[in-house]
Structure formats: structure tokens, C-alpha cells
Scaffold this motif. Structure first.
Motif, PDB file in Angstrom:
ATOM      1  N   THR A  16       5.678 -15.409  -4.535  1.00 22.16           N
ATOM      2  CA  THR A  16       4.338 -15.366  -3.932  1.00 22.16           C
ATOM      3  C   THR A  16       3.370 -14.490  -4.728  1.00 22.16           C
ATOM      4  O   THR A  16       2.246 -14.886  -5.009  1.00 22.16           O
ATOM      5  N   LYS A  17       3.833 -13.275  -5.097  1.00 22.98           N
ATOM      6  CA  LYS A  17       2.944 -12.336  -5.787  1.00 22.98           C
ATOM      7  C   LYS A  17       2.909 -12.566  -7.294  1.00 22.98           C
ATOM      8  O   LYS A  17       2.135 -11.939  -8.008  1.00 22.98           O
ATOM      9  N   LYS A  18       3.778 -13.452  -7.765  1.00 22.46           N
ATOM     10  CA  LYS A  18       3.907 -13.725  -9.200  1.00 22.46           C
ATOM     11  C   LYS A  18       4.145 -12.437 -10.005  1.00 22.46           C
ATOM     12  O   LYS A  18       3.458 -12.143 -10.989  1.00 22.46           O
ATOM     13  N   THR A  19       5.137 -11.690  -9.550  1.00 24.40           N
ATOM     14  CA  THR A  19       5.542 -10.505 -10.306  1.00 24.40           C
ATOM     15  C   THR A  19       7.022 -10.227 -10.080  1.00 24.40           C
ATOM     16  O   THR A  19       7.514 -10.364  -8.959  1.00 24.40           O
ATOM     17  N   ASN A  20       7.719  -9.858 -11.145  1.00 26.85           N
ATOM     18  CA  ASN A  20       9.122  -9.439 -11.017  1.00 26.85           C
ATOM     19  C   ASN A  20       9.288  -7.997 -11.498  1.00 26.85           C
ATOM     20  O   ASN A  20      10.362  -7.583 -11.909  1.00 26.85           O
ATOM     21  N   LEU A  21       8.175  -7.267 -11.435  1.00 23.87           N
ATOM     22  CA  LEU A  21       8.187  -5.869 -11.867  1.00 23.87           C
ATOM     23  C   LEU A  21       8.613  -4.948 -10.725  1.00 23.87           C
ATOM     24  O   LEU A  21       8.054  -4.993  -9.631  1.00 23.87           O
ATOM     25  N   CYS A  22       9.635  -4.125 -11.010  1.00 23.10           N
ATOM     26  CA  CYS A  22      10.041  -3.048 -10.104  1.00 23.10           C
ATOM     27  C   CYS A  22       9.582  -1.743 -10.727  1.00 23.10           C
ATOM     28  O   CYS A  22       9.962  -1.421 -11.859  1.00 23.10           O
ATOM     29  N   LEU A  23       8.776  -0.989 -10.005  1.00 26.88           N
ATOM     30  CA  LEU A  23       8.343   0.311 -10.509  1.00 26.88           C
ATOM     31  C   LEU A  23       9.303   1.392 -10.035  1.00 26.88           C
ATOM     32  O   LEU A  23       9.575   1.519  -8.845  1.00 26.88           O
ATOM     33  N   SER A  24       9.830   2.146 -11.001  1.00 27.31           N
ATOM     34  CA  SER A  24      10.658   3.291 -10.659  1.00 27.31           C
ATOM     35  C   SER A  24       9.747   4.510 -10.580  1.00 27.31           C
ATOM     36  O   SER A  24       9.292   5.020 -11.599  1.00 27.31           O
ATOM     37  N   VAL A  25       9.440   4.939  -9.340  1.00 26.52           N
ATOM     38  CA  VAL A  25       8.464   6.036  -9.169  1.00 26.52           C
ATOM     39  C   VAL A  25       9.157   7.394  -9.269  1.00 26.52           C
ATOM     40  O   VAL A  25       9.311   8.107  -8.282  1.00 26.52           O
ATOM     41  N   ASP A  26       9.582   7.720 -10.491  1.00 19.93           N
ATOM     42  CA  ASP A  26      10.331   8.965 -10.694  1.00 19.93           C
ATOM     43  C   ASP A  26       9.384  10.153 -10.836  1.00 19.93           C
ATOM     44  O   ASP A  26       9.286  10.781 -11.889  1.00 19.93           O
ATOM     45  N   LEU A  27       8.684  10.452  -9.733  1.00 20.35           N
ATOM     46  CA  LEU A  27       7.743  11.571  -9.668  1.00 20.35           C
ATOM     47  C   LEU A  27       8.231  12.510  -8.583  1.00 20.35           C
ATOM     48  O   LEU A  27       8.947  12.090  -7.672  1.00 20.35           O
TER      49      LEU A  27
END
Ligand code: BMP
Length: 260
Positions: free
Chosen positions: A28-39
Motif C-alpha cells: 500500500t505505502k510502496k516502501t520496504n524500508l525499515c528504519l532502525s531508530v538507534d537513538l
């Protein structure tokens, strides 16, 4: 070859409800990006997700690196997940006996079971770890990504270990979202997700054993479905524009892959 099927078809083949939802979000969103929020602060994480939430299908947390964790942070994180339609993966890499893992998952400061859609788990202790998580659902949908391979140099996982890990996972179809792994040949099931970390455009390694491949290579050669990017985005001058760069290059290569 599972990697030639589009994500919406693979959603139909998923046996775990979170995996199904994640495949559908990607389509649906046309994205396969997983963000690793290592903050390490809640405001830096929430501010970043305000900017990049629309570009990601999955947000990966290390909840135990946050210095000012609070229940309010979880409320805000969940509301961002709802607003932008992404899922949350707590990258806890459980690796103890079933009973202990069940306590770690349900209890303590973080109460991971209450907010994470899915978690990462090592197969090292044996099947009891999956039994424990399977019994800890309280009727809520949840998923497990089992570590079948690692991206880091010199890791002790052998081909046998990888193969046995996949066998173990296949006994728990309702629990299993997929594998954290590096290679297409690791598993065949199209209803499971290959989550691949160790991806960056700028570098080939860090100073502490991490090894990076390019988005193109992991999508076209290594069979990645969901691609994890941490410092490639988080440490960029403009994380917002860099998230868009990764999203676009990953999706372009996904389309290339499924169109043959
Ligand atoms: P980075 O892109 O900044 O190197 O971050 C990669 C992230 O993926 C880290 O959060 C790390 O814990 C995780 N990870 C990894 O790098 N390799 C693995 O094999 C498994 C991981 O979960």
C-alpha cells in the motif's frame, strides 16, 4: 523463487497475522524500508519519526538504549504508528530459556508484549524460546523474526545452525513473521519475510564489525524483503531526505525484481 512474487501475493500466503499486515503495508505505502531508530532520547526518536514515518513500513527499536523511557513515549510511538501506518519491531534478540524470555517479554520496565507488533529472537537456546513466546500472546497478534544469520564479521553462526533455525521456525507458522538473515537461499517459504540489516550507501563497514551491502545488492542478489537501515539515515545530515533516497532505491529494485 519467493522473491519474484509481489508483496500483495505474499500477504495472502502469510501464516502469521503481523507478517500479513506488514506485506500489505509495503504494497500500500510502496516502501520496504525499515528504519532502525538507534537513538537514545525519546524526543529525538519521536521527532525523527514525525519526519520519516510516511516513508517506512516498519520501525525497529532497541528500547533498552533509551535514557528517558516512559509509558508516555510508548503512547506517542503507537499514535505515530497509527497515523503513518507502520509496524513496530523491538529488536530485543531474546536468547534465554523459555521461562526467562517469557518474563522479559511480558514484565519489567518495558512490557514489550504490550506495544511491540513483533520481536527478534535467537534460536540458540532451542525451541522452548518459541513455545514461551507462543504462550505469551494474551490473544493479541504478535510475530517473531528469528535470527538465522547475522551481518557482523566473524559471527559464530554456521550453515548448519542456519538450517536448523529455519526448521525450528517452520514448526511455529502462526508465530513466525520471518527471518533476520542475509541470503536468499536461507529459506523458501513465500509467506515468510526476509528482514535484512547491514545496508548502507555510504560505507562498506563500521569500526566494530558491521558489514554493509548496497540496497541494490540486497534486493537483487540477496533476497531481502524488508531492509533495515540505521545510521545510513539516522546519522545523515538530513535524515528526512536520506530516508526518501533509501525508500526510492529499494522500491525501484523491488519493482525490477518482481517484473522479472
Ligand atoms: P546500522 O544500519 O546503523 O548499522 O544498524 C543496523 C541495525 O540492525 C542495528 O540496530 C543492529 O542491532 C541491527 N542488526 C544488525 O546490524 N545485524 C544483524 O545481523 C542483526 C541486527 O538486528
Amino acid at each position: 523463487d519467493r522473491t519474484l512474487l509481489p508483496y500483495e501475493k505474499r500477504a495472502e500466503l502469510a501464516t502469521n497475522s503481523i507478517a500479513k499486515e506488514l506485506f500489505n503495508i509495503m504494497a500500500t505505502k510502496k516502501t520496504n524500508l525499515c528504519l532502525s531508530v538507534d537513538l537514545t532520547t525519546t524526543t529525538s526518536i519521536l521527532d525523527l519519526l514525525e519526519k520519516v514515518g510516511e516513508h517506512v513500513c516498519l520501525v525497529k527499536t532497541h528500547i533498552d538504549i533509551i535514557e528517558d523511557f516512559s509509558a508516555d513515549f510508548i503512547t506517542r510511538l503507537k499514535s505515530l504508528a497509527k497515523r503513518f501506518n507502520f509496524l513496530i519491531l523491538e529488536d530485543r534478540k531474546y536468547a534465554d530459556i523459555g521461562n526467562t524470555v517469557s518474563l522479559q517479554y511480558l514484565k519489567g520496565l518495558y512490557k514489550v508484549a504490550e506495544w511491540a507488533d513483533c520481536v527478534t529472537v535467537h534460536s540458540l537456546p532451542g525451541e522452548g524460546i518459541l513455545k514461551a513466546l507462543n504462550n505469551s500472546t494474551n490473544g493479541v497478534s504478535q510475530g517473531v523474526f528469528l535470527l538465522a544469520e547475522m551481518s557482523s564479521e566473524g559471527n559464530l553462526i554456521t550453515p548448519d545452525y542456519t538450517e536448523e533455525t529455519v526448521k525450528m521456525a517452520l514448526k511455529y507458522p502462526n508465530l513466525m513473521c520471518g527471518f533476520v538473515c542475509q541470503n536468499k537461499s536461507t529459506f523458501k517459504e513465500p509467506g515468510l519475510i526476509q528482514l535484512t540489516p547491514g545496508v548502507q550507501l555510504e560505507s562498506t563497514k563500521d569500526g566494530l564489525g558491521q558489514v554493509y551491502n548496497t540496497p541494490e545488492k540486497v534486493m537483487l542478489e540477496k533476497g531481502a524483503d524488508v531492509v533495515v537501515v540505521g545510521r545510513g539515515i539516522v546519522a545523515a545530515k538530513s535524515p528526512e531526505s536520506q530516508a526518501l533516497v533509501y525508500k526510492d532505491v529499494l522500491w525501484k529494485n523491488y519493482l525490477k525484481r518482481v517484473s522479472g
